[in-house]
Design a protein around this motif. Structure first.
Motif, short mmCIF file in Angstrom:
data_model
loop_
_atom_site.label_atom_id
_atom_site.label_comp_id
_atom_site.label_asym_id
_atom_site.label_seq_id
_atom_site.Cartn_x
_atom_site.Cartn_y
_atom_site.Cartn_z
N LEU A 120 0.83 -1.21 0.00
CA LEU A 120 0.00 0.00 0.00
C LEU A 120 0.86 1.26 0.00
O LEU A 120 0.53 2.25 -0.66
CB LEU A 120 -0.94 -0.01 1.21
CG LEU A 120 -2.05 -1.05 1.19
CD1 LEU A 120 -2.80 -1.05 2.52
CD2 LEU A 120 -3.02 -0.79 0.05
N ASP A 121 1.99 1.22 0.75
CA ASP A 121 2.87 2.39 0.77
C ASP A 121 3.46 2.66 -0.60
O ASP A 121 3.64 3.82 -0.99
CB ASP A 121 3.98 2.18 1.80
CG ASP A 121 3.47 2.24 3.23
OD1 ASP A 121 2.38 2.79 3.43
OD2 ASP A 121 4.16 1.73 4.13
N MET A 122 3.79 1.61 -1.35
CA MET A 122 4.32 1.81 -2.69
C MET A 122 3.22 2.15 -3.69
O MET A 122 3.45 2.85 -4.68
CB MET A 122 5.07 0.56 -3.16
CG MET A 122 6.29 0.20 -2.32
SD MET A 122 7.22 -1.19 -3.01
CE MET A 122 7.83 -0.47 -4.54
N ALA A 123 1.98 1.69 -3.41
CA ALA A 123 0.89 1.94 -4.34
C ALA A 123 0.41 3.38 -4.32
O ALA A 123 -0.28 3.81 -5.25
CB ALA A 123 -0.28 1.01 -4.03
N ILE A 124 0.73 4.14 -3.27
CA ILE A 124 0.32 5.54 -3.22
C ILE A 124 1.42 6.46 -3.75
O ILE A 124 1.32 7.68 -3.62
CB ILE A 124 -0.07 5.95 -1.78
CG1 ILE A 124 1.11 5.78 -0.83
CG2 ILE A 124 -1.28 5.17 -1.31
CD1 ILE A 124 0.82 6.21 0.58
N THR A 125 2.48 5.88 -4.32
CA THR A 125 3.55 6.66 -4.94
C THR A 125 3.48 6.47 -6.45
O THR A 125 2.52 5.92 -6.98
CB THR A 125 4.92 6.23 -4.38
OG1 THR A 125 5.14 4.85 -4.72
CG2 THR A 125 4.97 6.37 -2.86
N ASP A 126 4.56 6.89 -7.15
CA ASP A 126 4.61 6.72 -8.60
C ASP A 126 5.22 5.39 -9.00
O ASP A 126 5.63 5.21 -10.16
CB ASP A 126 5.40 7.86 -9.23
CG ASP A 126 6.82 7.95 -8.69
OD1 ASP A 126 7.13 7.22 -7.72
OD2 ASP A 126 7.61 8.73 -9.23
N ALA A 127 5.30 4.43 -8.08
CA ALA A 127 5.85 3.11 -8.40
C ALA A 127 4.89 2.35 -9.29
O ALA A 127 3.67 2.36 -9.08
CB ALA A 127 6.11 2.33 -7.11
N THR A 128 5.44 1.66 -10.28
CA THR A 128 4.63 0.88 -11.20
C THR A 128 4.34 -0.49 -10.59
O THR A 128 4.92 -0.88 -9.57
CB THR A 128 5.35 0.73 -12.54
OG1 THR A 128 6.59 0.04 -12.33
CG2 THR A 128 5.63 2.09 -13.16
N ALA A 129 3.44 -1.22 -11.25
CA ALA A 129 3.11 -2.56 -10.77
C ALA A 129 4.31 -3.48 -10.85
O ALA A 129 4.50 -4.36 -9.99
CB ALA A 129 1.95 -3.12 -11.58
N LYS A 130 5.16 -3.31 -11.87
CA LYS A 130 6.36 -4.14 -11.98
C LYS A 130 7.32 -3.86 -10.83
O LYS A 130 7.89 -4.80 -10.25
CB LYS A 130 7.04 -3.86 -13.32
CG LYS A 130 8.29 -4.70 -13.56
CD LYS A 130 8.89 -4.41 -14.92
CE LYS A 130 10.14 -5.27 -15.16
NZ LYS A 130 10.74 -4.99 -16.49
N GLU A 131 7.51 -2.60 -10.48
CA GLU A 131 8.40 -2.27 -9.37
C GLU A 131 7.86 -2.81 -8.05
O GLU A 131 8.63 -3.26 -7.19
CB GLU A 131 8.58 -0.75 -9.29
CG GLU A 131 9.30 -0.15 -10.49
CD GLU A 131 9.30 1.36 -10.47
OE1 GLU A 131 10.00 1.97 -11.28
OE2 GLU A 131 8.59 1.94 -9.63
N ILE A 132 6.56 -2.80 -7.87
CA ILE A 132 5.98 -3.35 -6.64
C ILE A 132 6.17 -4.86 -6.61
O ILE A 132 6.49 -5.44 -5.57
CB ILE A 132 4.49 -2.96 -6.56
CG1 ILE A 132 4.34 -1.45 -6.41
CG2 ILE A 132 3.82 -3.68 -5.39
CD1 ILE A 132 2.90 -0.97 -6.39
N GLY A 133 6.00 -5.52 -7.76
CA GLY A 133 6.21 -6.96 -7.80
C GLY A 133 7.64 -7.35 -7.52
O GLY A 133 7.91 -8.33 -6.80
N VAL A 134 8.62 -6.59 -8.04
CA VAL A 134 10.03 -6.87 -7.76
C VAL A 134 10.34 -6.65 -6.29
O VAL A 134 11.08 -7.42 -5.67
CB VAL A 134 10.92 -5.98 -8.66
CG1 VAL A 134 12.38 -6.10 -8.25
CG2 VAL A 134 10.75 -6.36 -10.12
N ALA A 135 9.77 -5.58 -5.68
CA ALA A 135 10.00 -5.33 -4.27
C ALA A 135 9.44 -6.43 -3.38
O ALA A 135 9.94 -6.69 -2.28
CB ALA A 135 9.39 -3.98 -3.87
N MET A 136 8.41 -7.13 -3.87
CA MET A 136 7.81 -8.23 -3.11
C MET A 136 8.49 -9.57 -3.38
O MET A 136 8.01 -10.61 -2.93
CB MET A 136 6.32 -8.33 -3.43
CG MET A 136 5.49 -7.17 -2.91
SD MET A 136 5.44 -7.07 -1.10
CE MET A 136 6.61 -5.72 -0.83
N GLY A 137 9.59 -9.55 -4.15
CA GLY A 137 10.37 -10.77 -4.35
C GLY A 137 10.08 -11.50 -5.64
O GLY A 137 10.59 -12.62 -5.82
#
Length: 392
Positions: A334-351
């Motif tokens: 949720l913290d990354m989803a309220i920024t300009d992070a893309t779905a790919k960047e969120i997926g990489v951050a989650m492993g």
């Protein structure tokens, strides 16, 4: 060998083309062909890749998933209080609009003799302003009775440097500087005139008076249908605690009936002589029978004063910490989803791997928002589906 001097500039383009061809032609040095290096600009003028300002929110808005969209905005407003742009409420105007200050700019300049000669648009604010004709005004000074200094500048009167008067009314009264709340815009309702009220009061009754109603001819039961839920207060004799005592309700009703002022006896049959006064309308707002509107929920708390803003923010941050403990890894999403992070960047951050992260990212965001909705009641909202029109 003599160089040919060309003065005919009509052949200039051909000469430049020939010269550039000779400069770029390959030359043989030591049996190798040496090509001249082509100089390319540092900026290749390639357009930058467009990136959304808030990819998660815009993806939900594009899908029409307003339930998750509302929850995501709710999370951002809790994590960053004040980041949401709130539309101004109706009639919630700024202090410049709701506060009346006299004298105004035009009144001040008119008091020193400046006249309006034209209007122009001020390029800073794009507003139409007055253009004045300057006039010299010499101030005069004199000592007042309080050993202060009164300065007169045109119609402006200053006392010890403070403006106390800026002109006179038509009747000679002093105009003093004021700063007060501006009156409500628009006219007020004039209300019903007396003629309309009298016309209503003189209308004949449509139904008979409730006092003349007859009971049901064949009652279902001998007992009353509605019991007496209000017990009249009994009479209390004077005592040491209450020296006056209390007049009972039954005794009071009996006294009213004896005097004939309880409405049961017509005015013409009263036992005591009485004079009927002419009917009249009482001025001002009066009580009107009917259902009274309940008080607003915030009226009682508003009288005690609003709590400071920082107290509300501290309580919100404590509540956010409580949600983080229950959300776990969803809180990071949720913290990354309220920024300009893309779905790919969120997926990489989650492993997730780079190739699989772009497909897995949207589902991670949806799962995190669903977990927030299940925990926080304020993040839940129901949107009615839009009616789809089917062509005939």
């Amino acid at each position: 060998m003599t160089k040919t001097r060309h003065r005919d500039f009509s052949k200039l383009s051909e000469l430049l083309a020939e010269h550039s061809h000779q400069a770029t032609s390959p030359t043989k040095e030591s049996g190798a062909v040496k090509l001249k290096r082509t100089i390319t600009p540092a900026n290749d003028n390639k357009s930058a890749r467009e990136q959304l300002a808030w990819p998660a929110l815009e993806r939900l808005a594009y899908r029409g998933d307003y339930r998750r969209l509302f929850a995501l905005r709710h999370w951002k407003s809790m994590v960053f209080p004040g980041s949401e742009i709130e539309a101004p409420e109706e009639n919630n105007l700024g202090p410049e609009t709701t506060t009346e200050v006299r004298p105004s700019e035009a009144e001040l300049l008119a008091a020193v003799g400046w006249d309006v000669i034209d209007k122009e648009r001020w390029h800073f604010t794009n507003e139409i302003v007055n253009v004045y004709e300057r006039k010299d005004c010499t101030p005069t000074h004199q000592k007042n009775k309080n050993d202060g200094i009164d300065t007169q500048l045109g119609d402006l009167l200053f006392r010890d440097g403070r403006l106390i008067e800026w002109g006179k009314t038509g009747k000679g009264s002093s105009l003093r500087p004021v700063e007060r709340p501006r009156g409500p815009k628009g006219g007020t309702s004039p209300g019903r005139p007396d003629a309309a009220v009298w016309a209503y009061l003189k209308l004949p009754g449509v139904v008979a008076s409730p006092l003349t109603a007859k009971p049901y001819s064949k009652p279902l039961s001998g007992e009353t249908a509605i019991g007496d839920f209000y017990a009249p207060l009994p009479r209390e004799e004077p005592s040491a605690k209450d020296k006056r005592g209390r007049f009972g309700v039954v005794e009071a009703r009996a006294m009213l009936q004896e005097l004939g002022v309880d409405g049961s006896i017509p005015f013409e049959r009263l036992p005591l002589p009485a004079t009927r006064c002419p009917d009249g309308l009482v001025s001002g707002p009066q009580w009107v029978g009917g259902v009274k509107k309940p008080k607003p929920l915030g009226e009682i708390s508003a009288a005690a004063g609003r709590e400071p803003e920082f107290v509300r923010q501290v309580e919100i941050l404590d509540y956010v910490d409580h949600l983080r403990r229950h959300l776990g890894r969803h809180a990071l999403v949720l913290d990354m989803a309220i920024t300009d992070a893309t779905a790919k960047e969120i997926g990489v951050a989650m492993g997730q791997g780079p190739a699989y992260a772009e497909k897995r990212g949207p589902s991670l965001i949806d799962a995190a928002i669903d977990a927030l909705i299940n925990l926080d009641d304020a993040a839940r909202v129901d949107f009615a589906p839009a009616e789809e029109k089917i062509a005939a």
